[in-house]
Write an enzyme that holds these catalytic residues in place. Structure first.
Site, PDB file in Angstrom:
ATOM      1  N   ASP A  27       5.484  -8.985   0.787  1.00  0.00           N
ATOM      2  CA  ASP A  27       4.998  -8.834   2.378  1.00  0.00           C
ATOM      3  C   ASP A  27       4.747 -10.886   3.802  1.00  0.00           C
ATOM      4  O   ASP A  27       4.551 -11.536   2.438  1.00  0.00           O
ATOM      5  CB  ASP A  27       3.406  -9.224   2.725  1.00  0.00           C
ATOM      6  CG  ASP A  27       2.938  -7.699   1.439  1.00  0.00           C
ATOM      7  OD1 ASP A  27       3.790  -7.320   0.867  1.00  0.00           O
ATOM      8  OD2 ASP A  27       1.461  -7.201   1.290  1.00  0.00           O
ATOM      9  N   GLU A 204      -4.087  -0.882   1.471  1.00  0.00           N
ATOM     10  CA  GLU A 204      -4.017  -2.487   1.208  1.00  0.00           C
ATOM     11  C   GLU A 204      -3.580  -2.615   2.781  1.00  0.00           C
ATOM     12  O   GLU A 204      -2.803  -2.437   3.793  1.00  0.00           O
ATOM     13  CB  GLU A 204      -2.348  -2.715   0.753  1.00  0.00           C
ATOM     14  CG  GLU A 204      -2.446  -2.510  -0.552  1.00  0.00           C
ATOM     15  CD  GLU A 204      -1.409  -2.193  -1.052  1.00  0.00           C
ATOM     16  OE1 GLU A 204      -1.238  -2.603  -2.661  1.00  0.00           O
ATOM     17  OE2 GLU A 204      -0.201  -2.516  -1.251  1.00  0.00           O
TER      18      GLU A 204
END
Ligand code: FRU
Length: 485
Positions: A27, A204
Site C-alpha cells: 500500500d 481495510e
C-alpha cells in the site's frame, strides 16, 4: 543512495509508475503535499522482496510523476511493524510537536506481536525536517481497542468543525469508524459506517474525501473501502460510496450510482488521496498496483510491487446517475505523437505486419458506433500473445482480457476483468501501457480498470477491431511517454 537510471531498466520495470529500486512494497501510505514536495510513503520490506518487516519506505516528487526514493522513513521497531496510515500537515501546531512552523505528523497502525496475540493500535510519529527523519510519540498508542484487527487510519483536517477526522477500519466487523481530535493525541468516537455494500472479506484502507463535481455543481463526499479477499474481480478490490459527511456521520446518497468500484481491474488496491493539496486542486488518488491473490509471485527482480498512475478525482451526475470520475495525470510525460490510424492495423493483420511501439505509451481513442457489438483494441507482443481492451455493447461490459497476455503467474491471473457499461455515456478510452501494466479509463473516466500484464516482448503492436471500428474523426491519438527515471 541515489539510484542510477540503469537500476530501473530491468524487464517489466515500470517506466511511468513508481516502484522502489529494490524489495517489496504494497500500500501507498501518508500521501501528503508539503512545502513544494509530494510525498509517497509506502508499505516496504527493507530486507527482501516478500511481505515482512513492514516499514514505511519513502519517495518524493515535485510533479507526482518523477520520483526520488529516499531512505526508509519509519522502520519497524521492537515487536511492532509499521502498517498503513496517513500523514497530515499540522498547521498551527495542534499537536504541540512542531518546534518551528508547520510539521508533519504520521498516524499509522502499529501491528504488534504480544504474548496474548496480535494487537493493532493507532500511533503517531513526527517529522520536523520535511519527512526525512521521524520520531515516535512517547505516548503511543493513541487509540487501542485491544483488537487484533483495527487498522489503516485515514486522517484529514475538517475546516468547518476545525478538528481532525479519522476514518479507521474494523475489518472483521465491516465497519469504518470515525473519530475526531483537536490535537491528534486524544480521539473521540463519532460514528460507524457499515456493514453495507460488499462484505465478502476484510474491510481495510478506508479513505474519506470531499470531491468536486466535474461541472461546477456542489461537491460530494466519498468513502472508499478496500475489500480483501472476496472482491468481485477476485482477491482484493475497492468499493466506493458517494454521499455526505456532516462532520460526524457519513451517509450514502440515495441516488443511483452512489455505490461502485473504484477500480474494476484486479490490480489497484488501498488507494488513498493526498492531504495538504492547494485548495483549487482536485483530490489525487494513488493505489498499489497488485492483488493479494498473487502479489508474492510477481516475476520481477530486484523489486516487487509498484504504484498506480496518480489520478484526479471528480464526480459526474448524469441521466445514468452518480459516478466517480478519474483522470490520470500523464500529459507531462507525453513525447512523440501519432494519429492512431498511422500506427494501428485492423484485425485481419497479424503481428509482424505493422508498426511496433515500445511501452510506455498512451492511447486516447473515442469510438464511433461500429456495426458489431464488440469493439476495441488488441495489443500484441507476438502472434500468440495479446491483451484485449474493449467495449461489448451486447453484454453491456467494458473489459480487459489478459488471458493471452503472456506470463500467467498464477491461475487467478488468467482473467478478463469487466465493468458495467452505460450505453448513454461515450465510448471513449484512455489507455496507459507500461512494461507490465495496462490502465484504462473509459466512459468519461467513470470506469477505471488497472491490470498487470507480463507480455512476452517489448515490441508491441496495436490493432483496432473489428475492421469497421473507427475513432470519431481525429479522436484517436498515441503518445510515446518519456520514462520517469
Ligand atoms: C492492505 C493491508 C493493510 C495493512 C497493510 C499491511 O493491503 O493489509 O490493511 O495495514 O496491508 O502491510
Amino acid at each position: 543512495i541515489a539510484a542510477q537510471n540503469s537500476d530501473y531498466d530491468q524487464p517489466y520495470r515500470p517506466q511511468v509508475h513508481f516502484s522502489p529500486a529494490e524489495n517489496w512494497t504494497n500500500d501507498p501510505n501518508g500521501l501528503v503535499f508539503f512545502q513544494g514536495e509530494y510525498h509517497l510513503f509506502f508499505q516496504y520490506n527493507p530486507y527482501g522482496d516478500q511481505w515482512g518487516h513492514m516499514s514505511w519506505g519513502h519517495a518524493v516528487s515535485t510533479d507526482l510523476l518523477h520520483w526520488h526514493e529516499l531512505p526508509v522513513a519509519i522502520p519497524e521497531h521492537d515487536n511492532t511493524m509499521i502498517f498503513t496510515g496517513s500523514v497530515v500537515v499540522d498547521h498551527g501546531n495542534t499537536s504541540g510537536f512542531c518546534t518551528h512552523g508547520d510539521c508533519l505528523v504520521a498516524i499509522y497502525t502499529g501491528h504488534t506481536q504480544t504474548p496474548e496475540g496480535i494487537r493493532q493500535t493507532q500511533n503517531l510519529a513526527v517529522s520536523l525536517d520535511k519527512g526525512r527523519n521521524w520520531a515516535q510519540y512517547p505516548g503511543n498508542p493513541v487509540l487501542d481497542l485491544h483488537l487484533a484487527d483495527f487498522r489503516d487510519p485515514s486522517v484529514s483536517w475538517d475546516p468547518i468543525a476545525r478538528h481532525w477526522v479519522m476514518a479507521v477500519s474494523l475489518p472483521k466487523e465491516h465497519k469504518i469508524r470515525f473519530y475526531s481530535s483537536s490535537n491528534l493525541k486524544a480521539w473521540t468516537q463519532l460514528s460507524d459506517f457499515g456493514p453495507t455494500g460488499d462484505i465478502n472479506g476484510d474491510w481495510e484502507c478506508p479513505d474519506l474525501l470531499q470531491i468536486p463535481s466535474s461541472n461546477g455543481a456542489k461537491s460530494i463526499w466519498a468513502l472508499k473501502v478496500g475489500l480483501n479477499p472476496g472482491a468481485p474481480q477476485g482477491g482484493s478490490g475497492e468499493q466506493y460510496f458517494l454521499g455526505d459527511f456532516d462532520g460526524k456521520t457519513f451517509r450514502q446518497s440515495r441516488l443511483r450510482g452512489s455505490y461502485g468500484w473504484t477500480n474494476y481491474g484486479k490490480d489497484d488496491y488501498c488507494a488513498i488521496s493526498y492531504n495538504g493539496l492547494p485548495k483549487d486542486q482536485k483530490p489525487v488518488l494513488i493505489g498499489w498496483m497488485s492483488n493479494w491473490q498473487y502479489a508474492a509471485q510477481i516475476p520481477t527482480t530486484p523489486w516487487r510491487g509498484q504504484m498506480s498512475i496518480p489520478r484526479r478525482l471528480s464526480f459526474i451526475n448524469d441521466a445514468a446517475g452518480l459516478a466517480l470520475k478519474q483522470e490520470p495525470i500523464i500529459a507531462p510525460l507525453r513525447g512523440k505523437n501519432y494519429e492512431i490510424s498511422a500506427l494501428a492495423t485492423n484485425t485481419s493483420a497479424l503481428y509482424g505486419s505493422g508498426h511496433t511501439i515500445q511501452p510506455p505509451f498512451e492511447i486516447r481513442i473515442h469510438f464511433g458506433h461500429p456495426v458489431e457489438s464488440v469493439f476495441g483494441l488488441k495489443i500484441y507482443s507476438d502472434q500468440q500473445h495479446w491483451t484485449e481492451v474493449a467495449f461489448d455493447t451486447g453484454k453491456k461490459e467494458f473489459y480487459i482480457d489478459r488471458t493471452h497476455s503472456g506470463a500467467a503467474i498464477s491461475p487467478e491471473f488468467r482473467v478478463r476483468t469487466k465493468a458495467p457499461l452505460v450505453t448513454t455515456r461515450p465510448y471513449d478510452l484512455t489507455l496507459i501501457v507500461d512494461r507490465s501494466s495496462v490502465e484504462a479509463f473509459a466512459q468519461d473516466g467513470t470506469i477505471a480498470m488497472t491490470d498487470l500484464v507480463f507480455p512476452v516482448a517489448n515490441n508491441l503492436q496495436i490493432q483496432i477491431f473489428p475492421d469497421d471500428a473507427k475513432p470519431i474523426e481525429s479522436e484517436g491519438q498515441v503518445w510515446e511517454l518519456k520514462s520517469i527515471w
